[in-house]
Design a protein around this motif. Structure first.
Motif, PDB file in Angstrom:
ATOM      1  N   PHE A   1      20.452  26.379  37.325  1.00  0.00           N
ATOM      2  CA  PHE A   1      20.785  26.627  36.211  1.00  0.00           C
ATOM      3  C   PHE A   1      20.943  26.555  34.996  1.00  0.00           C
ATOM      4  O   PHE A   1      20.670  26.697  33.181  1.00  0.00           O
ATOM      5  N   LEU A   2      22.070  25.386  34.604  1.00  0.00           N
ATOM      6  CA  LEU A   2      23.094  25.220  34.136  1.00  0.00           C
ATOM      7  C   LEU A   2      21.587  24.014  33.006  1.00  0.00           C
ATOM      8  O   LEU A   2      22.086  23.895  32.319  1.00  0.00           O
TER       9      LEU A   2
ATOM     10  N   GLN B   1      31.033  29.974  30.901  1.00  0.00           N
ATOM     11  CA  GLN B   1      30.299  31.364  30.524  1.00  0.00           C
ATOM     12  C   GLN B   1      29.717  31.710  31.366  1.00  0.00           C
ATOM     13  O   GLN B   1      28.915  32.594  32.544  1.00  0.00           O
ATOM     14  N   TYR B   2      28.750  30.727  32.793  1.00  0.00           N
ATOM     15  CA  TYR B   2      27.740  31.148  33.619  1.00  0.00           C
ATOM     16  C   TYR B   2      28.759  31.555  34.484  1.00  0.00           C
ATOM     17  O   TYR B   2      28.826  32.685  35.206  1.00  0.00           O
TER      18      TYR B   2
ATOM     19  N   ARG C   1      16.967  34.305  35.893  1.00  0.00           N
ATOM     20  CA  ARG C   1      17.558  32.343  36.629  1.00  0.00           C
ATOM     21  C   ARG C   1      19.415  33.016  37.028  1.00  0.00           C
ATOM     22  O   ARG C   1      19.400  32.587  38.045  1.00  0.00           O
ATOM     23  N   LEU C   2      20.211  34.090  36.444  1.00  0.00           N
ATOM     24  CA  LEU C   2      21.030  33.880  36.762  1.00  0.00           C
ATOM     25  C   LEU C   2      20.758  34.625  38.553  1.00  0.00           C
ATOM     26  O   LEU C   2      21.724  34.781  39.468  1.00  0.00           O
ATOM     27  N   ALA C   3      20.727  35.838  38.805  1.00  0.00           N
ATOM     28  CA  ALA C   3      19.326  36.273  39.980  1.00  0.00           C
ATOM     29  C   ALA C   3      19.117  35.827  41.268  1.00  0.00           C
ATOM     30  O   ALA C   3      19.929  35.598  41.769  1.00  0.00           O
ATOM     31  N   TYR C   4      18.371  34.603  40.659  1.00  0.00           N
ATOM     32  CA  TYR C   4      18.234  33.561  41.591  1.00  0.00           C
ATOM     33  C   TYR C   4      19.053  32.615  41.738  1.00  0.00           C
ATOM     34  O   TYR C   4      19.037  32.226  43.080  1.00  0.00           O
TER      35      TYR C   4
ATOM     36  N   LEU D   1      22.956  45.780  38.820  1.00  0.00           N
ATOM     37  CA  LEU D   1      21.734  46.069  37.639  1.00  0.00           C
ATOM     38  C   LEU D   1      21.949  45.718  36.878  1.00  0.00           C
ATOM     39  O   LEU D   1      23.285  45.084  36.205  1.00  0.00           O
ATOM     40  N   ILE D   2      20.996  44.944  36.159  1.00  0.00           N
ATOM     41  CA  ILE D   2      21.255  43.661  34.768  1.00  0.00           C
ATOM     42  C   ILE D   2      20.407  44.430  33.655  1.00  0.00           C
ATOM     43  O   ILE D   2      19.070  44.333  32.999  1.00  0.00           O
ATOM     44  N   GLY D   3      21.057  45.274  32.529  1.00  0.00           N
ATOM     45  CA  GLY D   3      19.677  45.525  31.318  1.00  0.00           C
ATOM     46  C   GLY D   3      19.626  44.103  30.330  1.00  0.00           C
ATOM     47  O   GLY D   3      20.948  43.749  30.465  1.00  0.00           O
ATOM     48  N   MET D   4      19.370  45.082  29.053  1.00  0.00           N
ATOM     49  CA  MET D   4      18.890  43.407  28.511  1.00  0.00           C
ATOM     50  C   MET D   4      18.916  44.659  27.152  1.00  0.00           C
ATOM     51  O   MET D   4      17.830  45.473  26.908  1.00  0.00           O
ATOM     52  N   MET D   5      19.191  43.944  25.900  1.00  0.00           N
ATOM     53  CA  MET D   5      19.183  44.950  24.798  1.00  0.00           C
ATOM     54  C   MET D   5      19.744  44.093  23.897  1.00  0.00           C
ATOM     55  O   MET D   5      19.545  43.097  23.810  1.00  0.00           O
ATOM     56  N   ASN D   6      17.771  44.172  22.341  1.00  0.00           N
ATOM     57  CA  ASN D   6      18.539  43.516  21.195  1.00  0.00           C
ATOM     58  C   ASN D   6      19.424  43.890  20.481  1.00  0.00           C
ATOM     59  O   ASN D   6      19.193  44.818  19.933  1.00  0.00           O
TER      60      ASN D   6
END
Length: 724
Positions: free
Chosen positions: A446-447, A456-457, A486-489, A597-602
């Motif tokens: 991941f890193l 941070q990770y 990638r965080l989920a994996y 749950l992982i959401g994303m927003m701009n």
């Protein structure tokens, strides 16, 4: 060729010699392998249908680090074996040109309920005989080897992989005949024309022992003649690998991946295995169905075009069909079908045999790579071995199935769901046998891939596990989608696509899409259909030992109160596994505790209202910032070693400081690093950088400073000047 390209050979050869000593004590061998994985702190892959590994062959031991995993993990496993088995040769770190197994078929035997009583014993015998033949090529040793090779050749789980395995254990003595090598040596540009002519017909199927030794000896004679730059089997395999990689790079995908998998890079899915679902017509009106079922095959016609692997693209196949069959047809669908059958279908995929537009006659699991058998008398030479798990007649009253011979129906979720439902009562046992062994994925990987600091990770992982609901927010171009997947994996430890699902919210997305609702049917009525999140939670519920990740892109674009409904309460960390009654069905439903749950927003989207407060307090918010100052991006810049690229990045970093200080913008509008990723040193030139500046960065500035034309002009010239 440089010696370092073959530094692996001494290690492989010595390990094979050490393994021979366990032929009579495989129980000890299994204990040692388990110790290897314990020492390197990796999970041992599934090698038997039950929890207990009861037997193993030496080729499967080699397959543990010769399959589709990262080079780092291959080296880690090899190092563990060196320590446990006392191998003194240097552990390799470069595996270029070494053939690898498909992750889904990484054993040389079938699981205990399906393999023959002596299958693993026979594999040990051919292994023993191969080492003796490599040491002393006598008529007696050839005969012993041939006897056991021919026995093993007829076993389940054995195809071309047997030649790969022989090559691993004695690379200078045995010729690898994987698809790369077969294509390479059958090209008159790479081998003498008389050799190609003599071998034609011997490589349409896995050769017998006599055929294999003839191919091996003939090829060795050509190499020893000195007419080619490759003069040994390892040099030949390496050269074939280089040519194949170059061809596949030009065609836009890597060996071991179909175009469909390579296309996933934009959604962070590159290199991730996924089960696909296929509709297959076994002949006109399913006339071949009984034969296919009895033989355990799926076969296609168009026999006169020859081996599909000999063609570089679908257009070549189409032209050949036009030449052979004539007529007014474009042959576009036919060429597409045979190409997908040979190149894109893979072991572990699910196939549904159909008859007409509405009838399913069988279901099966793909068990082999593409096989071309020229000798078949019915002009159906294009084969895949199939484990047919079901046979019967199932009518889909409200669905019209595609009329094409072969169709990848994976994107059509409603069709796949309907077909899976036909068999869900008794398909579980068969599907578990075809369980995918996913590629491992570690925090270290991941890193390397995500430009984020280690602190941070670990903070992000801790937050996800404690809060269970996290929103990644940031400007366009900071790689939020890539980070989320990638965080989920990395948290799962493997790239398991079955446990990660992604949807995108928009203004029309509703509770009915997310949880459940009534939808019109083709018959004119309505039926209650379950939504994406409901179905995902039900999968997670029965697999409570594993973590599941539901990713929501553009989470702030939907009407969140409408979409989540009564789930506002259920998604809270302390409300998991508490049941509430659903709106339409009245069913009691709970969000499992193993769902994240992982959401994303701009943050740069001016048009969006604030998130609903009721939802906001249930999520933790993590700012994803441009990663120009991370160790990973600095290493990436150094690998490119391009002055214009470095000047452009320095200019963008200065621009970001101005954007961050702008009262009408702020840090949430800074330009992200993903605009500058995925370049290689060879392809990075002024033209590519100009395209980024002119068509991505400057339009963004025009949106940011639409009322300040002089500022746009000033920074546009600075960006252009950085790459001149």
């Amino acid at each position: 060729m440089a010696r370092e390209q073959f530094g692996w050979i001494d290690f492989y050869t010595e390990l094979a010699t050490e393994l021979l000593g366990f032929k009579a004590d495989r129980t000890l061998l299994i204990r040692k392998l388990q110790q290897v994985y314990s020492n390197i702190e990796m999970k041992m892959p599934k090698l038997e249908s039950g929890d207990e590994l009861i037997d193993i062959d030496p080729f499967t031991v080699f397959g543990l680090f010769n399959k589709g995993i990262t080079n780092e993990n291959r080296t880690l496993i090899a190092k563990g074996m060196a320590d446990e088995f006392g191998v003194k040769a240097d552990v390799p770190s470069d595996y270029a040109g070494i053939p690898v197994l498909n992750n889904l078929k990484a054993t040389f035997y079938f699981f205990k309920d399906d393999r023959g009583k002596h299958d693993i014993d026979n594999l040990w015998e051919v292994f023993d005989a191969a080492l003796k033949l490599a040491e002393n090529d006598t008529a007696e040793n050839r005969q012993t080897f041939s006897n056991f090779y021919d026995i093993v050749r007829g076993q389940l789980g054995i195809r071309w992989n047997i030649t790969m395995a022989l090559y691993w254990v004695r690379p200078y003595s045995f010729l690898n005949l994987d698809s790369r090598n077969r294509q390479f040596i059958m090209n008159p540009e790479n081998m003498p024309a008389d050799f190609v002519t003599d071998m034609k017909g011997k490589l349409n199927k896995v050769p017998t022992a006599a055929e294999y030794l003839e191919i091996r000896d003939s090829c060795a004679a050509v190499l020893q003649s000195g007419k080619y730059e490759y003069r040994s089997f390892p040099e030949l395999s390496y050269h074939a690998w280089v040519v194949s990689e170059k061809d596949n790079l030009e065609n836009g995908y890597s060996v071991g991946k179909s175009r469909r998998e390579s296309a996933g890079a934009a959604l962070a899915d590159e290199g991730v295995d996924q089960v696909h679902y296929w509709l297959y017509a076994p002949g006109h009106g399913a006339e071949k169905w009984e034969e296919m079922y009895q033989d355990g095959n799926a076969a296609l016609g168009w026999g006169e075009i020859g081996d599909v692997l000999a063609y570089s693209g679908k257009d070549e196949i189409r032209k050949k069909m036009k030449e052979v069959y004539g007529g007014s047809s474009s042959y576009r669908n036919s060429a597409h079908a045979v190409w997908q059958f040979a190149r894109e279908m893979k072991v572990g995929d699910i196939i549904f045999a159909k008859k007409g537009k509405t009838e399913i006659v069988g279901r099966g699991v793909v068990e082999s790579d593409y096989i071309y058998e020229e000798s078949r008398p019915d002009y159906y030479p294009h084969l895949r071995k199939i484990k047919w798990t079901h046979k019967g007649n199932w009518i889909l009253d409200d669905k019209q199935l595609a009329m094409k011979t072969l169709t990848d129906i994976t994107p059509y979720e409603d069709v796949v769901s309907k077909l899976k439902a036909l068999f869900e009562d008794d398909a579980q046992e068969e599907e578990e046998e075809a369980q995918i062994i996913y590629k491992p994925y570690s925090p270290e990987e991941f890193l390397r891939e995500v430009f984020m600091s280690e602190d941070q990770y670990h903070m992000l992982v801790s937050l996800v596990r404690s809060k269970k609901n996290v929103i990644l927010q940031g400007a366009p171009g900071v790689g939020k989608t890539f980070v989320a997947k990638r965080l989920a994996y990395s948290m799962m430890g493997e790239k398991d696509t079955e446990r990660v699902e992604m949807v995108q919210f928009h203004q029309s997305y509703s509770y009915e899409d997310f949880i459940e609702g009534f939808r019109p049917t083709t018959a004119g009525g309505f039926e209650l259909k379950k939504g994406a999140f409901y179905k995902f939670c039900k999968r997670a519920e029965i697999d409570s030992d594993n973590e599941y990740f539901f990713i929501i892109d553009e989470i702030n674009r939907g009407n969140l109160s409408k979409i989540f409904g009564e789930l506002f309460m259920l998604i809270e960390n302390d409300k998991r596994d508490i049941e509430l009654q659903l709106l339409y069905s009245g069913e009691k439903f709970a969000v499992p505790g193993n769902v994240y749950l992982i959401g994303m927003m701009n943050t740069a989207d001016r048009s969006l209202a604030m998130l609903d407060y009721a939802l906001r307090r249930r999520f933790a918010f993590v700012e994803i910032r441009p990663g120009f100052d991370t160790d990973g991006f600095r290493e990436y810049r150094m690998s490119l070693d391009n002055d214009k690229f470095n000047r452009l990045i320095a200019c963008v970093e200065s621009l970001n400081r101005v954007i961050a200080d702008d009262e009408s913008l702020g840090e949430g509008f800074c330009i992200g690093h993903s605009y500058f990723c995925n370049f290689t040193a060879d392809e990075l030139d002024e033209q590519r950088l100009t395209a980024v500046v002119e068509f991505e960065l400057i339009p963004l500035l025009k949106e940011y400073w639409f009322d300040e034309p002089m500022k746009i002009k000033d920074w546009s010239e600075k960006l252009r000047g950085a790459i001149r």
